[in-house]
Structures are given as C-alpha cells and as structure tokens.
Design an enzyme around this catalytic site. Structure first.
Site, PDB file in Angstrom:
ATOM      1  CB  THR A   9      -0.935   0.039   1.218  1.00 42.97           C
ATOM      2  OG1 THR A   9      -1.751   1.219   1.144  1.00 42.97           O
ATOM      3  CG2 THR A   9      -0.167   0.065   2.525  1.00 42.97           C
ATOM      4  CG  ASN A  11      -3.902   4.946   2.922  1.00 42.71           C
ATOM      5  OD1 ASN A  11      -3.531   5.549   3.915  1.00 42.71           O
ATOM      6  ND2 ASN A  11      -5.169   4.947   2.520  1.00 42.71           N
ATOM      7  CG  HIS A  13      -4.286   7.800   6.944  1.00 44.19           C
ATOM      8  ND1 HIS A  13      -4.058   8.563   8.069  1.00 44.19           N
ATOM      9  CD2 HIS A  13      -4.622   8.681   5.964  1.00 44.19           C
ATOM     10  CE1 HIS A  13      -4.247   9.838   7.789  1.00 44.19           C
ATOM     11  NE2 HIS A  13      -4.584   9.935   6.526  1.00 44.19           N
ATOM     12  CE  LYS A  14      -6.439   0.966   2.877  1.00 43.68           C
ATOM     13  NZ  LYS A  14      -6.684   0.186   1.653  1.00 43.68           N
ATOM     14  CG  ASP A  69      -9.951  -3.041  -2.226  1.00 41.58           C
ATOM     15  OD1 ASP A  69      -9.305  -1.994  -2.442  1.00 41.58           O
ATOM     16  OD2 ASP A  69     -11.102  -3.213  -2.659  1.00 41.58           O
ATOM     17  CB  SER A  70     -11.066  -1.844   3.461  1.00 43.88           C
ATOM     18  OG  SER A  70     -10.189  -0.724   3.455  1.00 43.88           O
TER      19      SER A  70
END
Length: 200
Positions: A9, A11, A13-14, A69-70
């Site tokens: 990822t 991201n 935050h993730k 994936d969310s």
C-alpha cells in the site's frame, strides 16, 4: 532469521494502522514498505482488488506480499460505494480520492433513506512468489450517521457508528478501533497463515 513481508500500500494511514493492529504478531517478520508501481484495481470484489495489489507487490519485489482492499457498503444504496469507496466522489466526471468529498457524497445520497445500515468490509490478501494465495474477510456492521462526528480515524470513520457503540468510529481511540474494526478482523484472521507460510 527474520522473514520479510511487503505491505502493498502507498496509504500512510493504512501502514500506521496495520503496524498497530499486527503488533506482536509480527515477531520474526519484518514488515517493509512498498514503493513500486500501483496496479489498476479493476476487480469486482474487495477480495479481487486485494489480490491484485498483493500480486503486483510480490512480483515487483520477489518477496511475500500482503495487501488489503476495504470500503463501506450502505444497504439503502445496494452496497455502494463498496469497492469504489476510495474514489466515490467525482471531479469533472472523473473519480477522485478525497475523504471529505467521498463522505459528503455518501451523506447526500442517503438523505431521506429509512435504512441507514451499513458495514465496513476489508479483504486481506497474502501472495507468495511461488504463486500461493490466501484471502480473509473482515466485516464491521453499523449505521451511517446524519453528519460527521469526531476527529479521529480517516475515510468514512466520522459518519460510521459501529453496532453496539454510541459514538462514531472517529470518536474511538486507535486502540479501541484496532480491536474491533473490519481491518483488524481480516488481518487477525490471515496472520496465522502468514506466520505458517513465512516462518514454518
């Protein structure tokens, strides 16, 4: 000997959230970041898109890779935004990745809806360079609030009230959220498989 595992990822935050969630489950495993190309997420399910990301990272690095994936699915909208959660809103007819715009569009689309039930869904995928693949799902049920509340979390957290709680996901502490969220459920389910495959 430490096994390496790529977290597929970009991201931030993730990455931060997953390091907190996995904690001691990473003993003996070095979770490393991914700076390779982002694949086109053209799957029609959360699981399919998680696998696309994990496959790309495993192929690019030659290392075991894990991805997720969310998104949020609202019952009154037939499950939307679903897999399009991250790019739900549009600018000049093109999907954009903007948390505030996404959240506000979901609220507008639910105005007048009798059913405000929704669920956060997360698919966590493990892909090894030898072709082994495994996916686990986590589901966090709740309802969509009428307006954003709370300053924590990210994404749709400020408008999501988890079942059994009187506050939004954005009002939970990081530890509280990471104990029950869809992402926590999915990764807790997949970590025994990860440890077995990487550490034996």
């Amino acid at each position: 000997m430490t096994a390496q595992l790529v977290l597929a990822t970009h991201n931030a935050h993730k990455v931060e959230e997953l390091r907190r969630i996995l904690g001691s489950r990473l003993d003996g495993i070095e979770l490393i970041g991914y700076d390779g190309p982002e694949p086109v997420e053209d799957g029609d399910t959360f699981a399919a898109n998680a696998l696309i990301k994990a496959r790309a990272a495993a192929e690019f690095t030659g290392l075991p890779a894990i991805a997720d994936d969310s998104g949020i699915s609202a019952a009154a909208l037939g499950g939307a935004p679903g897999i399009h959660s991250a790019r739900y809103a549009q600018l000049n007819g093109r999907p954009i990745r903007d948390d505030v715009e996404n959240l506000e569009l979901l609220l507008r689309n639910l105005v007048g809806a009798d059913d405000r039930s929704a669920e956060f869904v997360c698919a966590a995928a493990l892909v090894l360079p030898d072709g082994y693949e495994h996916v686990e799902l986590g589901i966090w049920p709740g309802t969509v609030l009428d307006e954003a509340v709370g300053g924590g979390g990210f994404g749709y957290d400020p408008i999501f009230k988890p079942a059994g709680y009187s506050v939004s996901a954005a009002e939970l502490t990081a530890d509280e959220k990471n104990a029950v969220s869809h992402r926590a459920q999915a990764f807790e389910a997949i970590m025994p498989i990860v440890r077995e495959r990487l550490l034996g």
